[in-house]
Design a protein around this motif. Structure first.
Motif, PDB file in Angstrom:
ATOM      1  N   ARG A 119     -13.542  15.846 -13.433  1.00  0.00           N
ATOM      2  CA  ARG A 119     -12.470  16.808 -13.746  1.00  0.00           C
ATOM      3  C   ARG A 119     -12.296  17.874 -12.668  1.00  0.00           C
ATOM      4  N   ARG A 173      -2.341  -2.104  -9.400  1.00  0.00           N
ATOM      5  CA  ARG A 173      -3.119  -3.354  -9.388  1.00  0.00           C
ATOM      6  C   ARG A 173      -2.258  -4.604  -9.528  1.00  0.00           C
ATOM      7  N   SER A 222     -16.764   2.077  -5.850  1.00  0.00           N
ATOM      8  CA  SER A 222     -16.489   1.860  -7.274  1.00  0.00           C
ATOM      9  C   SER A 222     -16.653   3.163  -8.052  1.00  0.00           C
ATOM     10  N   LEU A 254      -3.888   3.573  -9.999  1.00  0.00           N
ATOM     11  CA  LEU A 254      -4.468   2.227  -9.860  1.00  0.00           C
ATOM     12  C   LEU A 254      -3.968   1.310 -10.969  1.00  0.00           C
ATOM     13  N   ASP A 255      -3.787   1.847 -12.163  1.00  0.00           N
ATOM     14  CA  ASP A 255      -3.226   1.033 -13.253  1.00  0.00           C
ATOM     15  C   ASP A 255      -1.856   0.479 -12.868  1.00  0.00           C
ATOM     16  N   TRP A 289     -12.037   2.923   4.110  1.00  0.00           N
ATOM     17  CA  TRP A 289     -11.162   1.833   3.640  1.00  0.00           C
ATOM     18  C   TRP A 289      -9.728   2.322   3.454  1.00  0.00           C
ATOM     19  N   ILE A 331      -4.443   6.505 -13.080  1.00  0.00           N
ATOM     20  CA  ILE A 331      -3.085   6.128 -13.519  1.00  0.00           C
ATOM     21  C   ILE A 331      -2.383   5.370 -12.391  1.00  0.00           C
ATOM     22  N   VAL A 356     -13.296  -2.232 -16.927  1.00  0.00           N
ATOM     23  CA  VAL A 356     -12.107  -1.571 -17.488  1.00  0.00           C
ATOM     24  C   VAL A 356     -11.590  -2.366 -18.691  1.00  0.00           C
ATOM     25  N   LEU A 395       1.036   2.123  -3.551  1.00  0.00           N
ATOM     26  CA  LEU A 395      -0.234   2.747  -3.954  1.00  0.00           C
ATOM     27  C   LEU A 395      -0.273   4.217  -3.524  1.00  0.00           C
ATOM     28  N   LEU A 400      -8.774   7.485  -1.172  1.00  0.00           N
ATOM     29  CA  LEU A 400      -9.626   7.716  -2.339  1.00  0.00           C
ATOM     30  C   LEU A 400     -11.096   7.436  -2.000  1.00  0.00           C
ATOM     31  N   SER A 401     -11.388   6.238  -1.482  1.00  0.00           N
ATOM     32  CA  SER A 401     -12.774   5.791  -1.305  1.00  0.00           C
ATOM     33  C   SER A 401     -13.483   6.535  -0.176  1.00  0.00           C
ATOM     34  N   VAL A 417       0.829  -1.209   0.000  1.00  0.00           N
ATOM     35  CA  VAL A 417       0.000   0.000   0.000  1.00  0.00           C
ATOM     36  C   VAL A 417       0.868   1.266   0.000  1.00  0.00           C
ATOM     37  N   LYS A 471      -7.737  11.561 -12.813  1.00  0.00           N
ATOM     38  CA  LYS A 471      -6.808  10.874 -13.734  1.00  0.00           C
ATOM     39  C   LYS A 471      -5.579  10.355 -12.974  1.00  0.00           C
ATOM     40  N   ARG A 497     -14.112  -2.044 -21.690  1.00  0.00           N
ATOM     41  CA  ARG A 497     -14.062  -0.710 -22.305  1.00  0.00           C
ATOM     42  C   ARG A 497     -12.816  -0.574 -23.185  1.00  0.00           C
ATOM     43  N   PHE A 511      -3.424   5.800   1.107  1.00  0.00           N
ATOM     44  CA  PHE A 511      -4.085   6.258  -0.126  1.00  0.00           C
ATOM     45  C   PHE A 511      -5.553   6.508   0.191  1.00  0.00           C
ATOM     46  N   THR A 527      -6.244   1.940   4.082  1.00  0.00           N
ATOM     47  CA  THR A 527      -5.295   0.921   4.542  1.00  0.00           C
ATOM     48  C   THR A 527      -4.031   1.593   5.072  1.00  0.00           C
TER      49      THR A 527
HETATM   50  N1  CAA Z   1      -5.852   6.583 -17.083  1.00  0.00           N
HETATM   51  C1  CAA Z   1      -5.983   7.900 -17.406  1.00  0.00           C
HETATM   52  N2  CAA Z   1      -7.177   8.530 -17.477  1.00  0.00           N
HETATM   53  C2  CAA Z   1      -8.276   7.804 -17.225  1.00  0.00           C
HETATM   54  C3  CAA Z   1      -8.218   6.426 -16.883  1.00  0.00           C
HETATM   55  C4  CAA Z   1      -6.929   5.817 -16.819  1.00  0.00           C
HETATM   56  N3  CAA Z   1      -6.782   4.536 -16.510  1.00  0.00           N
HETATM   57  N4  CAA Z   1      -9.473   5.957 -16.670  1.00  0.00           N
HETATM   58  C5  CAA Z   1     -10.297   6.999 -16.895  1.00  0.00           C
HETATM   59  N5  CAA Z   1      -9.579   8.122 -17.218  1.00  0.00           N
HETATM   60  C6  CAA Z   1     -10.088   9.442 -17.554  1.00  0.00           C
HETATM   61  C7  CAA Z   1     -11.059   9.368 -18.720  1.00  0.00           C
HETATM   62  O1  CAA Z   1     -10.373   9.463 -19.960  1.00  0.00           O
HETATM   63  C8  CAA Z   1     -11.941  10.561 -18.476  1.00  0.00           C
HETATM   64  O2  CAA Z   1     -11.234  11.723 -18.899  1.00  0.00           O
HETATM   65  P1  CAA Z   1     -11.992  13.008 -19.565  1.00  0.00           P
HETATM   66  O3  CAA Z   1     -12.829  13.588 -18.466  1.00  0.00           O
HETATM   67  O4  CAA Z   1     -10.880  13.894 -19.981  1.00  0.00           O
HETATM   68  O5  CAA Z   1     -12.821  12.458 -20.681  1.00  0.00           O
HETATM   69  C9  CAA Z   1     -12.031  10.641 -16.952  1.00  0.00           C
HETATM   70  O6  CAA Z   1     -10.857   9.944 -16.458  1.00  0.00           O
HETATM   71  C10 CAA Z   1     -13.282   9.979 -16.403  1.00  0.00           C
HETATM   72  O7  CAA Z   1     -13.264   8.618 -16.849  1.00  0.00           O
HETATM   73  P2  CAA Z   1     -14.548   7.682 -16.904  1.00  0.00           P
HETATM   74  O8  CAA Z   1     -15.669   8.448 -17.567  1.00  0.00           O
HETATM   75  O9  CAA Z   1     -14.145   6.380 -17.487  1.00  0.00           O
HETATM   76  O10 CAA Z   1     -14.908   7.539 -15.360  1.00  0.00           O
HETATM   77  P3  CAA Z   1     -16.039   6.686 -14.650  1.00  0.00           P
HETATM   78  O11 CAA Z   1     -16.683   7.572 -13.640  1.00  0.00           O
HETATM   79  O12 CAA Z   1     -16.876   5.982 -15.645  1.00  0.00           O
HETATM   80  O13 CAA Z   1     -15.182   5.632 -13.774  1.00  0.00           O
HETATM   81  C11 CAA Z   1     -14.045   3.570 -13.305  1.00  0.00           C
HETATM   82  C12 CAA Z   1     -14.359   4.702 -14.309  1.00  0.00           C
HETATM   83  C13 CAA Z   1     -13.096   2.656 -14.048  1.00  0.00           C
HETATM   84  C14 CAA Z   1     -15.282   2.822 -12.888  1.00  0.00           C
HETATM   85  C15 CAA Z   1     -13.342   4.173 -12.056  1.00  0.00           C
HETATM   86  O14 CAA Z   1     -14.227   4.941 -11.291  1.00  0.00           O
HETATM   87  C16 CAA Z   1     -12.712   3.105 -11.187  1.00  0.00           C
HETATM   88  O15 CAA Z   1     -11.598   2.644 -11.447  1.00  0.00           O
HETATM   89  N6  CAA Z   1     -13.376   2.694 -10.057  1.00  0.00           N
HETATM   90  C17 CAA Z   1     -12.780   1.772  -9.095  1.00  0.00           C
HETATM   91  C18 CAA Z   1     -12.047   2.553  -8.039  1.00  0.00           C
HETATM   92  C19 CAA Z   1     -11.088   1.722  -7.235  1.00  0.00           C
HETATM   93  O16 CAA Z   1     -10.343   0.909  -7.758  1.00  0.00           O
HETATM   94  N7  CAA Z   1     -11.059   1.992  -5.922  1.00  0.00           N
HETATM   95  C20 CAA Z   1     -10.162   1.333  -5.033  1.00  0.00           C
HETATM   96  C21 CAA Z   1      -9.503   2.347  -4.130  1.00  0.00           C
HETATM   97  S1  CAA Z   1      -8.025   1.861  -3.314  1.00  0.00           S
HETATM   98  C22 CAA Z   1      -8.464   0.703  -2.166  1.00  0.00           C
HETATM   99  O17 CAA Z   1      -9.056  -0.267  -2.513  1.00  0.00           O
HETATM  100  C23 CAA Z   1      -8.118   0.890  -0.727  1.00  0.00           C
HETATM  101  C24 CAA Z   1      -6.777   0.477  -0.289  1.00  0.00           C
HETATM  102  O18 CAA Z   1      -6.208   1.161   0.537  1.00  0.00           O
HETATM  103  C25 CAA Z   1      -6.126  -0.766  -0.753  1.00  0.00           C
END
Ligand code: CAA
Length: 387
Positions: A179, A244, A132, A240-241, A156, A238, A374, A93, A125-126, A90, A234, A377, A123, A158
């Motif tokens: 945005r 993961r 989600s 989370l990418d 959540w 980036i 993801v 992250l 975020l949630s 973490v 964003k 899409r 981190f 961590t």
């Molecule tokens: N990289 C760069 N930009 C991205 C992107 C990515 N991977 N994914 C989306 N974007 C951009 C899009 O291009 C879009 O940009 P514009 O506004 O310029 O068009 C903008 O971000 C919004 O994107 P979406 O319309 O796709 O957004 P969405 O609301 O539909 O959500 C989602 C997409 C994939 C569902 C996202 O909300 C998501 O990943 N949800 C899961 C969150 C998650 O993983 N949470 C875990 C938190 S950490 C945790 O678990 C706790 C811990 O401590 C371990």
């Protein structure tokens, strides 16, 4: 693990992580699972072994290795204890947003103490109503002179109760949806920053997961990550990418650790006058499990290598490895409990802990339903126009 696919340095790193996991983590895994307190002795051992900043570039005090090396370490730690594996991961992250978006001054300020293991980072975020659907977060950050005032609650979180830094995402412009989100690094000791409820969890009990309350929490404007507001969503995606594959490695480690125990047990356990492992039905289960684990591991490492190569479009392979490895971990750990029979269902043996620890990997850092979203899409985008 197919050793030929890794550099000698990576093999040595994995051995170092395994030694620490076996000598420091495994002996205390059950104790922290019961107590649900933070294993500082483990954190100090990671620091002393020089493993804290594996993924942090050398110019900021880290080892300068990439996501693949991070994955190798997380797998070994998780093989001994899933909670300790994520307690380490973490920090990646929490620090990826700084690496991805921080200014040079911010990187120089926050990364070296994380790299040395002196400080931990979480981190944020949630939220209760934004899991989600990250874009619907309610935490607000309003500019006031040369400060921001943050109000809201994070869920959540961590390591939130033990970390010195927390990368917190908040809405700076409610008119702009995703945005209008920005990220800040909030430091502990801030009077507006308070740790709330500690979750009483099914698994990964060696790592704290807490709520964070931000009540008129004032941070210097200089602690906004990056140069401009509105980049937070964003930056989170980036991050989370990149992160993961770490969860996926935690899953591979849990599956491997459970299989190790099941092999040992089925060899020793005798029924009908012979070793349980001599039955073909059991052998087929062992064969399926080791095959699934190696397939998952290789997909995780392919994702990590792709990220380390600097390629931009990494969302799909990152989500694919998280989806596959965590589903494998749930199946393998459940099947390993089955191989222990009634003993597997009791706490006399460590196997049930693997199954409990594995479950969360299908949920956090994006549920596996979100991973499928993801992946689909990206797939549809890539194939648009009939290529
Ligand atoms: N990289 C760069 N930009 C991205 C992107 C990515 N991977 N994914 C989306 N974007 C951009 C899009 O291009 C879009 O940009 P514009 O506004 O310029 O068009 C903008 O971000 C919004 O994107 P979406 O319309 O796709 O957004 P969405 O609301 O539909 O959500 C989602 C997409 C994939 C569902 C996202 O909300 C998501 O990943 N949800 C899961 C969150 C998650 O993983 N949470 C875990 C938190 S950490 C945790 O678990 C706790 C811990 O401590 C371990």
């Amino acid at each position: 693990m197919i050793e030929e696919l890794y550099t000698p340095q990576q093999v040595e790193l994995r051995e170092r992580a395994r030694h620490l996991a076996e000598t420091v983590m495994r002996p205390v895994a059950a104790k922290y699972d019961v107590e649900q307190t933070y294993p500082w002795e483990v954190q100090h051992a990671i620091r002393d072994a020089g493993l804290s900043g594996v993924w942090i570039p050398e110019e900021y005090g880290g080892m300068g290795a990439g996501v693949l090396d991070l994955c190798l370490v997380v797998e070994e730690f998780s093989r001994a204890c899933g909670g300790m594996g994520v307690g380490f991961a973490v920090n990646a992250l929490g620090s990826f947003p700084i690496l991805v978006a921080g200014t040079e001054e911010q990187k120089m300020r926050w990364l070296p103490p994380i790299a040395s293991g002196e400080k931990l980072i979480a981190f944020g975020l949630s939220e209760k109503e934004a899991g989600s659907d990250v874009g619907s977060m309610q935490t607000r950050a309003e500019r006031d002179g040369d400060e921001y005032v943050i109000n809201g609650e994070k869920k959540w979180n961590t390591n939130g109760s033990v970390a010195s830094f927390n990368t917190v995402f908040a809405v700076t412009n409610p008119e702009r949806g995703a945005r209008g989100i920005s990220a800040f690094v909030v430091e502990d000791g801030n009077p507006g920053y308070r740790v709330g409820k500690h979750e009483d969890k099914m698994g990964i009990r060696a790592v704290p997961v807490v709520e964070i309350h931000l009540e008129n929490c004032r941070v210097p404007a200089a602690d906004l990550l990056g140069e401009t507001e509105g980049q937070g969503f964003k930056q989170a995606m980036i991050t989370l990418d990149r992160a993961r594959p770490g969860v996926a490695s935690q899953a591979v480690g849990l599956a491997q650790g459970a299989l190790d125990l099941a092999i040992e047990y089925t060899r020793e356990r005798e029924q009908f006058g012979q070793s349980v492992s001599s039955f073909q039905g059991v052998q087929w289960m062992l064969a399926d499990m080791t095959t699934q684990i190696e397939a998952a591991r290789q997909l995780v490492h392919a994702a990590a290598r792709t990220i380390d190569s600097g390629r931009k479009n990494i969302s799909k392979i990152s989500a694919m490895c998280k989806l596959m490895a965590t589903d494998v971990a749930m199946k393998v750990t459940t099947d390993c409990v089955q191989l222990f029979g009634g003993y597997g269902y009791c706490k006399d043996y460590p196997i049930e802990k693997y199954m409990r620890d594995a479950k969360i990997t299908q949920i956090y850092e994006g549920t596996n339903q979100i991973q499928r979203l993801v992946i689909a899409r990206s797939l549809l985008r890539e194939t648009a126009g009939g290529s």
